[in-house]
Design a protein around this motif. Structure first.
Motif, mmCIF file in Angstrom:
data_model
loop_
_atom_site.group_PDB
_atom_site.id
_atom_site.type_symbol
_atom_site.label_atom_id
_atom_site.label_comp_id
_atom_site.label_asym_id
_atom_site.label_seq_id
_atom_site.Cartn_x
_atom_site.Cartn_y
_atom_site.Cartn_z
ATOM 1 N N ARG A 1 12.170 3.403 -9.353
ATOM 2 C CA ARG A 1 10.969 2.666 -9.743
ATOM 3 C C ARG A 1 11.259 1.159 -9.785
ATOM 4 N NH1 ARG A 1 10.171 6.810 -13.630
ATOM 5 N NH2 ARG A 1 10.937 5.399 -15.258
ATOM 6 N N VAL B 1 2.380 1.758 -3.455
ATOM 7 C CA VAL B 1 1.369 2.239 -4.402
ATOM 8 C C VAL B 1 1.116 3.726 -4.191
ATOM 9 C CG1 VAL B 1 -1.049 2.064 -5.067
ATOM 10 C CG2 VAL B 1 0.303 -0.011 -4.732
ATOM 11 N N GLU B 2 1.010 4.149 -2.939
ATOM 12 C CA GLU B 2 0.794 5.582 -2.659
ATOM 13 C C GLU B 2 1.981 6.413 -3.123
ATOM 14 O OE1 GLU B 2 0.065 5.842 1.484
ATOM 15 O OE2 GLU B 2 -2.011 5.081 1.365
ATOM 16 N N PHE C 1 3.979 5.659 -5.614
ATOM 17 C CA PHE C 1 3.882 5.738 -7.062
ATOM 18 C C PHE C 1 2.840 6.758 -7.484
ATOM 19 C CE2 PHE C 1 5.683 1.253 -7.991
ATOM 20 C CZ PHE C 1 6.959 1.771 -8.061
ATOM 21 N N GLN C 2 1.722 6.789 -6.761
ATOM 22 C CA GLN C 2 0.658 7.730 -7.118
ATOM 23 C C GLN C 2 1.125 9.181 -6.985
ATOM 24 O OE1 GLN C 2 -2.508 6.528 -4.537
ATOM 25 N NE2 GLN C 2 -3.355 5.037 -6.012
ATOM 26 N N ASP C 3 1.966 9.453 -5.983
ATOM 27 C CA ASP C 3 2.389 10.832 -5.720
ATOM 28 C C ASP C 3 3.634 11.233 -6.511
ATOM 29 O OD1 ASP C 3 0.281 11.034 -3.961
ATOM 30 O OD2 ASP C 3 1.487 10.541 -2.181
ATOM 31 N N HIS C 4 4.553 10.308 -6.758
ATOM 32 C CA HIS C 4 5.849 10.682 -7.328
ATOM 33 C C HIS C 4 6.233 9.852 -8.542
ATOM 34 C CE1 HIS C 4 6.443 12.981 -3.629
ATOM 35 N NE2 HIS C 4 6.110 11.874 -2.941
ATOM 36 N N MET C 5 5.249 9.231 -9.177
ATOM 37 C CA MET C 5 5.558 8.354 -10.301
ATOM 38 C C MET C 5 6.283 9.097 -11.425
ATOM 39 S SD MET C 5 5.314 5.233 -11.311
ATOM 40 C CE MET C 5 5.282 4.219 -12.785
ATOM 41 N N GLU C 6 5.804 10.281 -11.748
ATOM 42 C CA GLU C 6 6.361 11.000 -12.907
ATOM 43 C C GLU C 6 7.758 11.526 -12.626
ATOM 44 O OE1 GLU C 6 3.561 13.983 -13.840
ATOM 45 O OE2 GLU C 6 1.995 12.561 -14.526
ATOM 46 N N ARG D 1 0.834 -1.209 0.000
ATOM 47 C CA ARG D 1 0.000 0.000 0.000
ATOM 48 C C ARG D 1 0.867 1.257 0.000
ATOM 49 N NH1 ARG D 1 -5.145 1.279 0.741
ATOM 50 N NH2 ARG D 1 -5.683 3.288 1.671
#
Length: 536
Positions: A359, A344-345, A347-352, A341
């Motif tokens: 990664r 995933v969070e 990745f949602q905030d800093h994926m780009e 979890r």
């Protein structure tokens, strides 16, 4: 353990008592009725004996000096008849036994009334009868017995019923037999029965009469007969007259009924109520359900209560196991799920903006946690199958499976050495366990040894009468004394960081116990040593 009577024994005794009580009552009343008849028999016999003695005395006085001249009419045609005494007594006492019995003596039919006289009547017998008749009439007023005296031809010489005098009763069976020298005692049905007989009146309501006829003798020859008859007291009249005694007997029967009720209550009713209360406590999850009831009464209730207590103990143990297991499962799942979890969070905030190296690192973490969850799920399913496993009668060859273990060990980098104590090393050794189950046991133990750095696994077979013991020892670092008591607990592992789930040994033990075997950690000089026992 105190011996308890079986339920069928209690029911047998209760049924026997219930069956015997009315039978005893019927037999007692029958015996009492016989006793009433014998009482009447004794009364009538004593009256007949007294009349016989009185008539013989009166006849001797009327005849004068013996039976010489003028007494030929007292003799029968043909040879004279001698009395047939019922007892063989040499002295002057010749008692007639009182032995009438309803079970043996039949009740004869009523007889016709007196008939016209037959044969000549000697004047001396008439005079003797006339002297005796007033006595018979007066005696009947007190004894209520019928009495008569007859001569050799059955002619009535004297009677308590005056209208019979001068007539003949030779057709009466008892009179005929008495004139033949017999002492006759019979039961005869009454010709007329009263409509209603009060319990306190003088009349008697019995349906039969006791009739006694005895021969009259002079100088050893039969010269006539005496008959006496009386209606015995009826059973109901006798019961009423002895109501205190029968009331006591009835009270005893009532006590017997109460005893049966108490017996049934103590040995059946109360224990079943206690058992019902115990099952209700089990259903409600109350305390004290793992103890058998006190005073179970019968063997069956005792065993049933012990079974319920054992079931309650098993249910409590299973409930505690499920609670602990659920806690451990949630703990084991919580760590990887939390990591997944969080990743995933992230990745949602800093994926780009996240670099490719980061990664890849986080994806590796996700993959590792997913694999751990997959292993946990697989192990849990394996444990669940082992927990519900029951023996199905399957058998397997230990030697063949150990050959497979040698091959599996070589692939895992562990040298497996198999030793056998006595006998042909290649001869099959059969065990009462399924092949898949035992293969899983060996696989788990081999995997644990390899995971802890062992390079050699020594297996020793010890064959016994009831089972086979398999000693499996590795050359790894062994198990510390602190960890030894916990190695079979679910989720206990010292290699969690390398993928250990802590379920392997738990699965092994559960699977072996399901087949009647077991496993335990034993002391060894080096490494970990396990003793595996399987039934033959």
């Amino acid at each position: 353990m105190r011996a308890r009577p079986r339920l069928r024994t209690i029911l047998l005794w209760v049924n026997l008592i219930v069956l015997l009580m009315p039978l005893v009552a019927v037999v007692a009343l029958r015996l009492y009725e016989t006793e009433l008849i014998r009482r009447t028999e004794a009364e009538v016999l004593s009256q007949a004996a007294l009349i016989k003695a009185s008539y013989e005395h009166a006849l001797r006085e009327e005849l004068g000096e013996g039976l010489g001249s003028g007494s030929a009419v007292l003799e029968r045609d043909g040879p004279s008849v001698e009395a047939k005494w019922p007892t063989n007594v040499e002295d002057r006492f010749r008692p007639v036994p009182i032995d009438m019995d309803l079970r043996r003596d039949e009740v004869s039919a009523p007889v016709k009334g007196p008939q016209p006289p037959g044969g000549p009547v000697h004047p001396a017998t008439l005079r003797a009868g006339a002297r005796l008749e007033p006595v018979l009439v007066e005696a009947q007023k007190m004894t209520m017995s019928g009495m008569r005296v007859v001569d050799l031809h059955g002619n009535v010489l004297a009677s308590s019923q005056e209208k019979e005098r001068g007539l003949s009763v030779a057709h009466h069976e008892d009179v005929t037999r008495a004139l033949g020298g017999e002492f006759v005692k019979i039961l005869r049905a009454r010709a007329v029965l009263p409509n209603k007989v009060p319990l306190t009146g003088l009349a008697r309501g019995a349906h039969m009469q006791v009739v006694v006829s005895i021969p009259v003798m002079m100088d050893g020859r039969v010269v006539g007969a005496v008959s006496a008859w009386r209606t015995p007291i009826s059973v109901m009249r006798g019961v009423y007259e002895n109501r205190n005694i029968f009331g006591t007997v009835s009270a005893l029967f009532l006590l017997g009924v109460l005893a049966i009720t108490a017996l049934t209550s103590v040995y059946i009713g109360r224990p079943i109520r206690r058992l019902m209360a115990q099952t209700e406590r089990v259903a409600d999850g109350g305390e004290g359900t793992t103890d058998a009831i006190a005073k179970p009464g019968t063997y069956e209730v005792q065993k049933l209560s012990e079974g319920v207590a054992k079931m309650a103990e098993t249910l409590q143990s299973r409930a505690e196991y499920i609670r602990t297991f659920a806690t451990n499962v949630s703990h084991e799942f919580k760590t990887p799920l939390t990591t997944i979890r969080g990743t995933v969070e992230l990745f949602q905030d800093h994926m780009e903006r996240m670099p490719a190296e980061k990664r890849a690192e986080f994806l590796a973490i996700l993959d590792a946690d997913a694999q751990r969850l997959e292993r946990l799920v697989g192990r849990l399913l394996e444990l669940a199958r082992a927990d519900v496993l029951r023996p199905d009668g399957a058998r397997c060859d230990l030697v063949e499976l150990l050959d497979e273990l040698v091959e599996d060990g070589s692939q895992a980098g562990v040298d497996v050495v198999v030793e056998s104590t006595g006998g042909d090393a290649n001869a099959p050794i059969w065990a009462q366990i399924s092949e898949d189950a035992l293969r899983s046991v060996f696989s788990n133990l081999l995997g644990n040894a390899a995971q802890h750095g062992a390079t050699e696994l020594r297996v020793e077979l010890r064959s016994g009468v009831d089972g086979v013991e398999i000693i499996i020892a590795d050359d790894g670092p062994g198990i510390s004394p602190a960890n030894a008591p916990k190695i079979f607990d679910e989720f206990f592992t010292t290699r969690r960081d390398t993928g250990g789930t802590g379920l392997g040994l738990s699965i092994v033990r559960t699977m072996l116990r399901g087949h009647g075997g077991d496993i335990e950690l034993v002391d060894g000089s080096r490494g970990a040593v396990f003793s595996v026992r399987v039934p033959r």
